[in-house]
Design a protein around this motif. Structure first.
Motif, short mmCIF file in Angstrom:
data_model
loop_
_atom_site.label_atom_id
_atom_site.label_comp_id
_atom_site.label_asym_id
_atom_site.label_seq_id
_atom_site.Cartn_x
_atom_site.Cartn_y
_atom_site.Cartn_z
N ALA A 97 0.00 14.24 4.33
CA ALA A 97 0.83 13.05 4.15
C ALA A 97 1.79 13.25 2.98
O ALA A 97 1.48 13.97 2.03
N ALA A 98 2.93 12.61 3.05
CA ALA A 98 3.94 12.74 2.00
C ALA A 98 3.90 11.60 0.99
O ALA A 98 4.66 11.62 0.03
N ARG A 99 3.02 10.61 1.22
CA ARG A 99 2.97 9.50 0.29
C ARG A 99 1.65 8.75 0.39
O ARG A 99 0.97 8.80 1.40
N LEU A 100 1.36 8.02 -0.67
CA LEU A 100 0.31 7.02 -0.72
C LEU A 100 1.02 5.70 -0.95
O LEU A 100 1.93 5.64 -1.79
N TRP A 101 0.66 4.67 -0.21
CA TRP A 101 1.35 3.39 -0.36
C TRP A 101 0.38 2.24 -0.20
O TRP A 101 -0.75 2.41 0.27
N LEU A 102 0.83 1.05 -0.60
CA LEU A 102 -0.02 -0.13 -0.53
C LEU A 102 0.84 -1.38 -0.63
O LEU A 102 2.02 -1.32 -0.99
N VAL A 103 0.21 -2.49 -0.31
CA VAL A 103 0.85 -3.80 -0.41
C VAL A 103 0.02 -4.65 -1.36
O VAL A 103 -1.21 -4.66 -1.28
N THR A 104 0.69 -5.34 -2.27
CA THR A 104 0.04 -6.32 -3.12
C THR A 104 0.87 -7.60 -3.09
O THR A 104 1.88 -7.66 -2.40
N THR A 105 0.43 -8.59 -3.82
CA THR A 105 1.09 -9.88 -3.77
C THR A 105 1.84 -10.18 -5.06
O THR A 105 1.58 -9.59 -6.11
N ASN A 106 2.78 -11.11 -4.97
CA ASN A 106 3.67 -11.41 -6.09
C ASN A 106 2.94 -11.91 -7.34
O ASN A 106 3.44 -11.77 -8.45
N ASP A 107 1.75 -12.45 -7.19
CA ASP A 107 1.00 -12.97 -8.34
C ASP A 107 0.17 -11.91 -9.05
O ASP A 107 -0.31 -12.14 -10.15
N ASN A 108 -0.01 -10.77 -8.42
CA ASN A 108 -0.99 -9.79 -8.89
C ASN A 108 -0.39 -8.90 -9.99
O ASN A 108 -0.20 -7.69 -9.81
N LEU A 109 -0.12 -9.52 -11.12
CA LEU A 109 0.54 -8.82 -12.23
C LEU A 109 -0.30 -7.67 -12.78
O LEU A 109 0.24 -6.63 -13.14
N ASP A 110 -1.62 -7.85 -12.83
CA ASP A 110 -2.49 -6.77 -13.31
C ASP A 110 -2.40 -5.56 -12.40
O ASP A 110 -2.32 -4.42 -12.86
N ALA A 111 -2.39 -5.79 -11.08
CA ALA A 111 -2.27 -4.67 -10.14
C ALA A 111 -0.90 -4.02 -10.25
O ALA A 111 -0.80 -2.78 -10.22
#
Length: 160
Positions: A97-111
């Protein structure tokens, strides 16, 4: 605090994974970018300390890269999340694979802080995506961390 080991999860780990997903995600159902995942049945990496699960990363692997579906470290800020993310990169690279990716939410400032400090970059924002996910999983709260209204998804990725 690095006295833990990271390994691929196996069938015997299902109960422990289910417990952690229940604590962190309210169950195994995870909704992101319009997709409903059963995180209990995804490939996973576990971090263990003294026979206890202290971290979990679930993922999918496709031609588009390795998508991190869930990442949990218990307790946070002990190096477990970083070790799991590093192990995810190894899995992705071994698979070509050429990348690692993810989705988080607008509130998740720590992440957002955590991922950006580890080289991931914000590559897209999906306004209203959490509102749409809430129709599928009504247990998603209206207000997220730090009292921030929870509406949008952010996609982050690490390319090599």
């Amino acid at each position: 605090m690095g006295d833990f080991r990271v390994r691929a999860a196996g069938p015997d780990d299902r109960e422990r994974i289910s417990e952690l997903l229940g604590m962190s995600w309210g169950g195994a159902a995870v909704v992101a970018h319009g997709t409903v995942y059963d995180a209990l049945h995804l490939p996973a990496l576990l971090a263990e300390r003294d026979g206890r699960v202290v971290g979990l990363l679930t993922y999918t692997l496709s031609p588009g890269g390795l998508e991190v579906v869930t990442l949990d470290a218990v307790p946070p800020r002990g190096g477990v999340g970083s070790a799991l993310l590093d192990a995810g990169v190894v899995v992705a690279r071994r698979a070509g694979a050429a990348r690692l990716w993810l989705v988080t939410t607008n509130d998740n400032l720590d992440a957002l802080r955590f991922y950006q400090r580890r080289g991931l970059r914000i590559v897209s924002v999906a306004p209203g995506a959490v509102d749409a996910a809430r129709l599928v999983k009504p247990s998603i709260p209206e207000t997220g961390e730090y009292g921030i209204p929870l509406h949008d998804e952010l996609t982050l990725e690490l390319r090599w």
